[in-house]
Design a protein around this motif. Structure first.
Motif, PDB file in Angstrom:
ATOM      1  N   GLU A  95       0.495   8.379  12.961  1.00 28.96           N
ATOM      2  CA  GLU A  95       0.718   9.224  11.787  1.00 28.96           C
ATOM      3  C   GLU A  95       0.337   8.477  10.514  1.00 28.96           C
ATOM      4  O   GLU A  95       0.272   7.260  10.503  1.00 28.96           O
ATOM      5  N   LYS A  96       0.080   9.232   9.456  1.00 30.04           N
ATOM      6  CA  LYS A  96      -0.294   8.612   8.183  1.00 30.04           C
ATOM      7  C   LYS A  96       0.934   7.968   7.564  1.00 30.04           C
ATOM      8  O   LYS A  96       1.982   8.575   7.440  1.00 30.04           O
ATOM      9  N   VAL A  97       0.759   6.711   7.183  1.00 28.27           N
ATOM     10  CA  VAL A  97       1.838   5.941   6.584  1.00 28.27           C
ATOM     11  C   VAL A  97       1.380   5.473   5.216  1.00 28.27           C
ATOM     12  O   VAL A  97       0.238   5.075   5.050  1.00 28.27           O
ATOM     13  N   SER A  98       2.281   5.502   4.235  1.00 28.63           N
ATOM     14  CA  SER A  98       1.939   5.008   2.901  1.00 28.63           C
ATOM     15  C   SER A  98       1.937   3.492   2.909  1.00 28.63           C
ATOM     16  O   SER A  98       2.679   2.854   3.661  1.00 28.63           O
ATOM     17  N   CYS A  99       1.121   2.925   2.035  1.00 31.86           N
ATOM     18  CA  CYS A  99       1.058   1.476   1.863  1.00 31.86           C
ATOM     19  C   CYS A  99       2.424   0.966   1.406  1.00 31.86           C
ATOM     20  O   CYS A  99       3.128   1.628   0.640  1.00 31.86           O
ATOM     21  N   ALA A 100       2.780  -0.208   1.858  1.00 34.97           N
ATOM     22  CA  ALA A 100       4.060  -0.799   1.488  1.00 34.97           C
ATOM     23  C   ALA A 100       4.082  -1.252   0.032  1.00 34.97           C
ATOM     24  O   ALA A 100       5.145  -1.442  -0.542  1.00 34.97           O
ATOM     25  N   SER A 101       2.886  -1.388  -0.595  1.00 34.35           N
ATOM     26  CA  SER A 101       2.817  -1.916  -1.967  1.00 34.35           C
ATOM     27  C   SER A 101       2.404  -0.913  -3.026  1.00 34.35           C
ATOM     28  O   SER A 101       2.601  -1.162  -4.205  1.00 34.35           O
ATOM     29  N   CYS A 102       1.769   0.209  -2.634  1.00 33.78           N
ATOM     30  CA  CYS A 102       1.287   1.167  -3.637  1.00 33.78           C
ATOM     31  C   CYS A 102       1.350   2.585  -3.072  1.00 33.78           C
ATOM     32  O   CYS A 102       1.978   2.813  -2.056  1.00 33.78           O
ATOM     33  N   VAL A 103       0.653   3.518  -3.727  1.00 31.45           N
ATOM     34  CA  VAL A 103       0.722   4.925  -3.328  1.00 31.45           C
ATOM     35  C   VAL A 103      -0.364   5.345  -2.344  1.00 31.45           C
ATOM     36  O   VAL A 103      -0.347   6.467  -1.861  1.00 31.45           O
ATOM     37  N   LEU A 104      -1.299   4.467  -2.038  1.00 31.46           N
ATOM     38  CA  LEU A 104      -2.401   4.806  -1.141  1.00 31.46           C
ATOM     39  C   LEU A 104      -1.948   4.800   0.316  1.00 31.46           C
ATOM     40  O   LEU A 104      -0.937   4.196   0.660  1.00 31.46           O
ATOM     41  N   PRO A 105      -2.725   5.471   1.191  1.00 33.45           N
ATOM     42  CA  PRO A 105      -2.374   5.436   2.617  1.00 33.45           C
ATOM     43  C   PRO A 105      -2.631   4.053   3.208  1.00 33.45           C
ATOM     44  O   PRO A 105      -3.571   3.367   2.821  1.00 33.45           O
ATOM     45  N   ALA A 106      -1.794   3.654   4.135  1.00 34.66           N
ATOM     46  CA  ALA A 106      -1.957   2.361   4.804  1.00 34.66           C
ATOM     47  C   ALA A 106      -3.208   2.396   5.675  1.00 34.66           C
ATOM     48  O   ALA A 106      -3.592   3.432   6.196  1.00 34.66           O
ATOM     49  N   LYS A 107      -3.833   1.252   5.821  1.00 30.23           N
ATOM     50  CA  LYS A 107      -5.024   1.122   6.659  1.00 30.23           C
ATOM     51  C   LYS A 107      -4.598   1.271   8.115  1.00 30.23           C
ATOM     52  O   LYS A 107      -3.656   0.605   8.559  1.00 30.23           O
ATOM     53  N   PRO A 108      -5.279   2.136   8.872  1.00 27.78           N
ATOM     54  CA  PRO A 108      -4.902   2.317  10.276  1.00 27.78           C
ATOM     55  C   PRO A 108      -4.963   1.000  11.042  1.00 27.78           C
ATOM     56  O   PRO A 108      -5.936   0.259  10.931  1.00 27.78           O
ATOM     57  N   GLY A 109      -3.913   0.697  11.758  1.00 31.30           N
ATOM     58  CA  GLY A 109      -3.873  -0.511  12.561  1.00 31.30           C
ATOM     59  C   GLY A 109      -3.428  -1.762  11.814  1.00 31.30           C
ATOM     60  O   GLY A 109      -3.332  -2.826  12.406  1.00 31.30           O
ATOM     61  N   CYS A 110      -3.136  -1.646  10.531  1.00 28.44           N
ATOM     62  CA  CYS A 110      -2.735  -2.818   9.760  1.00 28.44           C
ATOM     63  C   CYS A 110      -1.300  -3.206  10.120  1.00 28.44           C
ATOM     64  O   CYS A 110      -0.388  -2.389   9.991  1.00 28.44           O
ATOM     65  N   PRO A 111      -1.085  -4.417  10.575  1.00 20.34           N
ATOM     66  CA  PRO A 111       0.267  -4.830  10.966  1.00 20.34           C
ATOM     67  C   PRO A 111       1.196  -4.982   9.753  1.00 20.34           C
ATOM     68  O   PRO A 111       2.416  -4.992   9.910  1.00 20.34           O
ATOM     69  N   HIS A 112       0.626  -5.050   8.539  1.00 19.57           N
ATOM     70  CA  HIS A 112       1.433  -5.219   7.327  1.00 19.57           C
ATOM     71  C   HIS A 112       1.684  -3.893   6.614  1.00 19.57           C
ATOM     72  O   HIS A 112       2.308  -3.872   5.570  1.00 19.57           O
TER      73      HIS A 112
END
Length: 118
Positions: A95-112
């Motif tokens: 599922e689409k997840v927001s970035c932990a630091s800003c408003v953009l979507p998190a990069k798919p597969g990013c462990p952070h």
């Protein structure tokens, strides 16, 4: 350089817009809100350049800059890039997840859970 040669310095001018890192950080969220759904690092850099250029503040660069010593291509040997080992990253959530630091979507597969910019 090619545009200057083809059309002349009257038609194409390089305008230098000095922007501090602090100014970029202050406007980061406004710029990010304008980015499309992919929101790559390149997209942010281009959007930031246009954002600050649109203010109309800057200094015109002399068309003679192409004759400056720092502009001439280096005669040194081309850089040899070492091949880096690719890291395998486990797939992230579907599922689409927001970035932990800003408003953009998190990069798919990013462990952070970070976007491409953060």
């Amino acid at each position: 350089e090619d545009l200057l040669r083809q059309y002349g310095p009257e038609r194409f001018r390089l305008v230098l817009c000095d922007v501090s890192q602090q100014e970029v950080l202050e406007e980061e969220m406004s710029i990010c809100r304008l980015l499309g759904p992919k929101a790559t690092h390149l997209d942010f850099n281009i959007a930031a350049a246009l954002w600050f250029a649109a203010r109309g503040h800057g200094l015109p660069c002399s068309p003679d800059f192409i004759r400056a010593p720092w502009w001439t291509p280096s005669a040194a040997a081309p850089l040899q890039l070492e091949t880096q080992k690719r890291l395998t990253i486990s797939p992230g959530p579907a599922e689409k997840v927001s970035c932990a630091s800003c408003v953009l979507p998190a990069k798919p597969g990013c462990p952070h859970l970070s976007c491409k910019l953060c």
